[in-house]
Enzyme design. Sequence first.
Site, PDB file in Angstrom:
ATOM      1  N   ASN A  15       0.712  -0.859  -0.184  1.00 55.61           N
ATOM      2  CA  ASN A  15      -0.263  -0.064  -0.145  1.00 55.61           C
ATOM      3  C   ASN A  15       0.797   0.924   0.247  1.00 55.61           C
ATOM      4  O   ASN A  15       1.690   1.714   1.235  1.00 55.61           O
ATOM      5  CB  ASN A  15      -0.566  -0.034   1.257  1.00 55.61           C
ATOM      6  CG  ASN A  15      -1.740   1.496   1.582  1.00 55.61           C
ATOM      7  OD1 ASN A  15      -1.881   2.876   0.657  1.00 55.61           O
ATOM      8  ND2 ASN A  15      -2.422   1.421   2.485  1.00 55.61           N
ATOM      9  N   LYS A  17       0.016   4.249  -0.309  1.00 52.31           N
ATOM     10  CA  LYS A  17      -0.819   5.038   0.529  1.00 52.31           C
ATOM     11  C   LYS A  17      -0.717   6.624  -0.367  1.00 52.31           C
ATOM     12  O   LYS A  17      -0.492   6.576  -1.643  1.00 52.31           O
ATOM     13  CB  LYS A  17       0.595   5.661   1.659  1.00 52.31           C
ATOM     14  CG  LYS A  17       0.177   4.091   2.558  1.00 52.31           C
ATOM     15  CD  LYS A  17       0.168   4.227   4.022  1.00 52.31           C
ATOM     16  CE  LYS A  17       0.058   3.226   4.672  1.00 52.31           C
ATOM     17  NZ  LYS A  17       0.058   3.354   5.776  1.00 52.31           N
ATOM     18  N   HIS A 101      -9.527   1.375   4.941  1.00 53.85           N
ATOM     19  CA  HIS A 101      -8.588   1.551   5.428  1.00 53.85           C
ATOM     20  C   HIS A 101      -8.618   2.581   6.603  1.00 53.85           C
ATOM     21  O   HIS A 101      -8.899   3.877   7.229  1.00 53.85           O
ATOM     22  CB  HIS A 101      -7.243   2.213   4.443  1.00 53.85           C
ATOM     23  CG  HIS A 101      -5.958   1.809   5.330  1.00 53.85           C
ATOM     24  ND1 HIS A 101      -5.528   2.793   6.124  1.00 53.85           N
ATOM     25  CD2 HIS A 101      -4.615   1.114   4.677  1.00 53.85           C
ATOM     26  CE1 HIS A 101      -4.059   2.719   6.921  1.00 53.85           C
ATOM     27  NE2 HIS A 101      -3.688   1.425   6.267  1.00 53.85           N
ATOM     28  N   GLU A 103      -6.889   4.544   7.855  1.00 56.04           N
ATOM     29  CA  GLU A 103      -6.335   6.401   7.678  1.00 56.04           C
ATOM     30  C   GLU A 103      -7.883   7.051   7.079  1.00 56.04           C
ATOM     31  O   GLU A 103      -7.693   7.858   7.051  1.00 56.04           O
ATOM     32  CB  GLU A 103      -4.874   6.372   6.737  1.00 56.04           C
ATOM     33  CG  GLU A 103      -3.940   6.234   7.617  1.00 56.04           C
ATOM     34  CD  GLU A 103      -2.954   5.369   6.791  1.00 56.04           C
ATOM     35  OE1 GLU A 103      -2.706   5.319   5.602  1.00 56.04           O
ATOM     36  OE2 GLU A 103      -1.643   5.247   7.187  1.00 56.04           O
ATOM     37  N   GLU A 171      -4.903  -4.637  10.833  1.00 53.47           N
ATOM     38  CA  GLU A 171      -3.336  -3.816  10.718  1.00 53.47           C
ATOM     39  C   GLU A 171      -4.212  -2.983  12.418  1.00 53.47           C
ATOM     40  O   GLU A 171      -4.819  -2.439  12.062  1.00 53.47           O
ATOM     41  CB  GLU A 171      -4.208  -2.661   9.841  1.00 53.47           C
ATOM     42  CG  GLU A 171      -3.421  -3.404   8.911  1.00 53.47           C
ATOM     43  CD  GLU A 171      -3.574  -2.478   7.380  1.00 53.47           C
ATOM     44  OE1 GLU A 171      -2.193  -2.720   7.507  1.00 53.47           O
ATOM     45  OE2 GLU A 171      -3.782  -1.124   7.215  1.00 53.47           O
ATOM     46  N   GLY A 177       2.516   2.405  10.438  1.00 53.27           N
ATOM     47  CA  GLY A 177       3.988   3.622  10.424  1.00 53.27           C
ATOM     48  C   GLY A 177       5.232   3.699  11.614  1.00 53.27           C
ATOM     49  O   GLY A 177       5.393   4.440  11.706  1.00 53.27           O
ATOM     50  N   SER A 216       3.400  -1.823  10.169  1.00 52.25           N
ATOM     51  CA  SER A 216       5.337  -2.498  10.605  1.00 52.25           C
ATOM     52  C   SER A 216       5.331  -3.646  10.143  1.00 52.25           C
ATOM     53  O   SER A 216       6.647  -3.841  10.611  1.00 52.25           O
ATOM     54  CB  SER A 216       5.504  -2.168  11.778  1.00 52.25           C
ATOM     55  OG  SER A 216       5.032  -0.031  12.180  1.00 52.25           O
TER      56      SER A 216
HETATM   57  P1  13P Z   1       3.293   0.737   7.645  1.00 49.44           P
HETATM   58  O1  13P Z   1       4.017  -0.444   6.595  1.00 49.44           O
HETATM   59  O2  13P Z   1       4.210   1.749   6.787  1.00 49.44           O
HETATM   60  O3  13P Z   1       3.294   0.301   8.707  1.00 49.44           O
HETATM   61  O4  13P Z   1       2.096   0.813   6.787  1.00 49.44           O
HETATM   62  C1  13P Z   1       0.965  -0.345   7.757  1.00 49.44           C
HETATM   63  C2  13P Z   1      -0.594   0.033   6.760  1.00 49.44           C
HETATM   64  O5  13P Z   1      -1.147   1.146   7.204  1.00 49.44           O
HETATM   65  C3  13P Z   1      -0.609  -0.981   5.359  1.00 49.44           C
HETATM   66  O6  13P Z   1      -1.922  -0.540   4.820  1.00 49.44           O
END
Ligand code: 13P
Length: 253
Positions: A15, A17, A101, A103, A171, A177, A216
Amino acid sequence: MTISSLTPRPLIAGNWKMNGLTEALDQARAVAAALDAKPVGARVAICPPSTLLHRLAQILEGSTVLTGGQDCHPQVCGPHTGDVSAPMLVDAGATLVILGHSERREAHGETSALVATKVGAALAAGLEPIVCVGESLAQREAGLAVALVTAQVRDSLPAALAGQAFAVAYEPIWAIGTGRTATVADIEAMHAAIRAQLAAMFGEAGKTPPILYGGSVKADNAVEILGAAEVGGALVGGASLKASDFLAIIAAA
Ligand code: 13P
């Protein structure tokens, strides 16, 4: 990860993003070339920002790497400035789409009910949805994680998914992150709860959709995480932006 004939191939999805300009396509080229030279057991997907979707799909054509979107609108078309519909993702070359997601749940106020309508739109367009769920740190510390995530699964997955190809991605928000990951015991407990919920909703058909872990995932923890019970792949953010990092995770699947 051992793959029996009954278990679907693990899915490793990147992803990106809101990251990636034209030169980022070189990373996708490198991933595709490496997997072409040395095929792997896992299915691999890259989900770039919408601006790169069509070019990425063209680059990946003929490779084993799939292209995915990061969101879609529930409607097919109409007055929704800035949004992208599921048929538009398909038109651009996507075969998968990430939905719900954290976010988007946080920054765009997406509820599980809205996510369920987006899943329906994705299915109608022929896309394979990757539906994300996960708790905040406060919710985990309050002992609410399993109940909350189970409810997200129940409310985000419409009945129309029965028998269709889809994945759920667990997640934990506090692991995204941050460099923190859930313990293997916590991952296994949550994935077991999600599997039980899928089986309750879809019966036999609920036993096979892969449950991905995200948060992560890196080269140095991928073997441990991907080897955990009921972990059917990974949804990778930061470590999917660089081909060498992403390939190391893919190799662990
Ligand atoms: P990270 O791997 O950067 O922690 O992000 C995870 C994520 O949100 C994937 O959709």
